[in-house]
Design a protein around this motif. Structure first.
Motif, PDB file in Angstrom:
ATOM      1  N   ASP A 231      -0.842  -2.860  -1.899  1.00 48.29           N
ATOM      2  CA  ASP A 231      -0.275  -3.481  -0.696  1.00 48.29           C
ATOM      3  C   ASP A 231       1.250  -3.347  -0.675  1.00 48.29           C
ATOM      4  O   ASP A 231       1.945  -4.217  -0.174  1.00 48.29           O
ATOM      5  CB  ASP A 231      -0.679  -4.956  -0.621  1.00 48.29           C
ATOM      6  N   GLN A 232       1.766  -2.237  -1.198  1.00 49.44           N
ATOM      7  CA  GLN A 232       3.210  -2.037  -1.241  1.00 49.44           C
ATOM      8  C   GLN A 232       3.683  -0.983  -0.246  1.00 49.44           C
ATOM      9  O   GLN A 232       4.836  -0.562  -0.289  1.00 49.44           O
ATOM     10  CB  GLN A 232       3.635  -1.628  -2.657  1.00 49.44           C
ATOM     11  N   GLU A 233       2.824  -0.548   0.646  1.00 49.29           N
ATOM     12  CA  GLU A 233       3.210   0.490   1.599  1.00 49.29           C
ATOM     13  C   GLU A 233       4.064  -0.097   2.717  1.00 49.29           C
ATOM     14  O   GLU A 233       4.072  -1.304   2.959  1.00 49.29           O
ATOM     15  CB  GLU A 233       1.951   1.155   2.169  1.00 49.29           C
ATOM     16  N   VAL A 234       4.795   0.761   3.400  1.00 44.27           N
ATOM     17  CA  VAL A 234       5.694   0.316   4.472  1.00 44.27           C
ATOM     18  C   VAL A 234       4.935  -0.465   5.537  1.00 44.27           C
ATOM     19  O   VAL A 234       5.386  -1.514   6.011  1.00 44.27           O
ATOM     20  CB  VAL A 234       6.406   1.534   5.105  1.00 44.27           C
ATOM     21  N   LEU A 235       3.770   0.026   5.921  1.00 42.15           N
ATOM     22  CA  LEU A 235       3.015  -0.643   6.979  1.00 42.15           C
ATOM     23  C   LEU A 235       2.529  -2.017   6.556  1.00 42.15           C
ATOM     24  O   LEU A 235       2.327  -2.894   7.393  1.00 42.15           O
ATOM     25  CB  LEU A 235       1.828   0.235   7.424  1.00 42.15           C
TER      26      LEU A 235
END
Length: 374
Positions: free
Chosen positions: A221-225
């Motif tokens: 859950d570390q993505e930009v989105l």
């Protein structure tokens, strides 16, 4: 538009910030209604600073209920989401949320709840710029489609290969912000919030928000989105969603990046279905909820079709896919039925085809967006 805040929100480290005071004076002199609201009498510094200006003060005990926001909106003859609340405290935030206004977080606040809000301004000039941006955007979408099983919204037209250079540059900026993050996300967040509030999304109960995983997601859950989605939902309201560090979807095997696979059938959902599942942590949490799934860009709409199949199998009341951008005119509705547990890897499913939504894009909305995000 109207800006509402409190005298305390204009203080940095306990002292009134002259630049913020001047910004409110300038806004009020330009015709923007500006109202300070407090549970307590107006501080002497505030009374002196705004004497003879169009910045008004209201003492309202229990302002946290948000009733004062609704009253001001009624006086202006607008919906509450046409108002903005600058927040630096939990009381400011509750006043705005309970009243249905758009919240803007003062970046100088030390309150953890305020820090979690989506739209941030670091200083007075950024506050004015953000207000002008949101007020200039009337809450449209480039693309809107609704079907019995799920709906799709796309903010911007990213088609740029065969169009003028200005559109190519615009599409490149949106795509870069969506994939790389940084300061470019704040303007996108501001206009997305405006569009969602125009759709009355903030009034929908039993919401759940999540992000469609990238082809090589590591499920952290570390993505930009992911950050964008957390910021989006905290701006809109206190809604349940996939918790930070615990995504809604699990990518249990990497999938082919469809946009970089020459000759691949980008309208076949098989690989996507077989490489993701819903996070078992949320078993029981999705049922009966209205789920919003964020993706950065979409062309055929396959991700939203697959996400909808998993979520409807899990009992979601409705599913809406929200993309920051859309390429081309081939976005389709996918008819997929899962026949096994959506919280575990799936192999048993039926794909009955896809049907192009066919809705034309809103050219006026796109022209407005390009003028606001040069």
């Amino acid at each position: 538009m109207m800006l509402m805040t409190s005298p305390g929100a204009l203080c940095i480290a306990g002292n009134p910030d002259q630049q913020l005071v001047n910004a409110l004076k300038t806004l009020a002199a330009g015709g923007t209604p500006v109202v300070l609201v407090s549970n307590h009498p107006q501080p002497p510094w505030s009374a002196a600073a705004f004497a003879g200006t169009n910045v008004h003060f209201i003492q309202r005990r229990g302002r946290q209920s948000g009733r004062v926001v609704m009253e001001q909106a009624a006086q202006l003859g607008v919906a509450p989401h046409e108002l903005f609340v600058l927040a630096s405290s939990a009381e400011d935030m509750r006043m705005g949320k309970n009243g249905g206004a758009i919240l803007i977080a003062g970046g100088w606040s030390q309150d953890p709840d305020v820090k979690s809000l989506g739209i941030h301004v670091a200083h007075a000039a950024e506050l004015v710029q953000t207000l002008q941006l949101i007020d200039g955007w009337k809450g449209k979408w480039w693309f809107t489609a609704t079907a019995p099983t799920y709906g799709v919204r796309a903010l911007a037209d990213l088609s740029g290969k065969y169009v003028e250079a200005e559109q190519q540059q615009f599409a490149a900026r949106i795509t870069h912000a969506a994939k790389q993050g940084g300061v470019g996300l704040n303007p996108l967040l501001a206009v997305a919030v405006r569009s969602l509030m125009g759709d009355q999304v903030h009034t929908v109960r039993n919401q759940f928000w999540g992000v469609y995983p990238s082809s090589s997601s590591n499920n952290t859950d570390q993505e930009v989105l992911s950050d964008f989605s957390h910021r989006l939902r905290t701006t809109l309201g206190r809604y349940q969603m996939a918790r930070r560090d615990t995504p809604l979807f699990i990518r249990h095997h990497p999938s082919t990046k469809r946009s970089k696979a020459p000759g691949a059938n980008r309208e076949d959902p098989t690989e996507q279905i077989r490489t993701i599942h819903l996070n078992p942590v949320y078993e029981g949490s999705v049922h009966g909820r209205h789920v919003y799934v964020i993706d950065d860009c979409t062309t055929y709409g396959l991700s939203f079709g697959v996400a909808a199949a998993f979520l409807r199998k899990a009992g979601a009341a409705s599913v809406t896919g929200i993309a920051l951008g859309k390429f081309g005119n081939r976005l389709s509705r996918f008819d997929i039925e899962l026949k096994s547990d959506p919280f575990r890897p799936v192999n048993d499913f039926a794909f009955r085809g896809h049907h192009t939504f066919g809705n034309p894009g809103d050219v006026t909305a796109q022209q407005d967006l390009r003028s606001l995000l040069p």
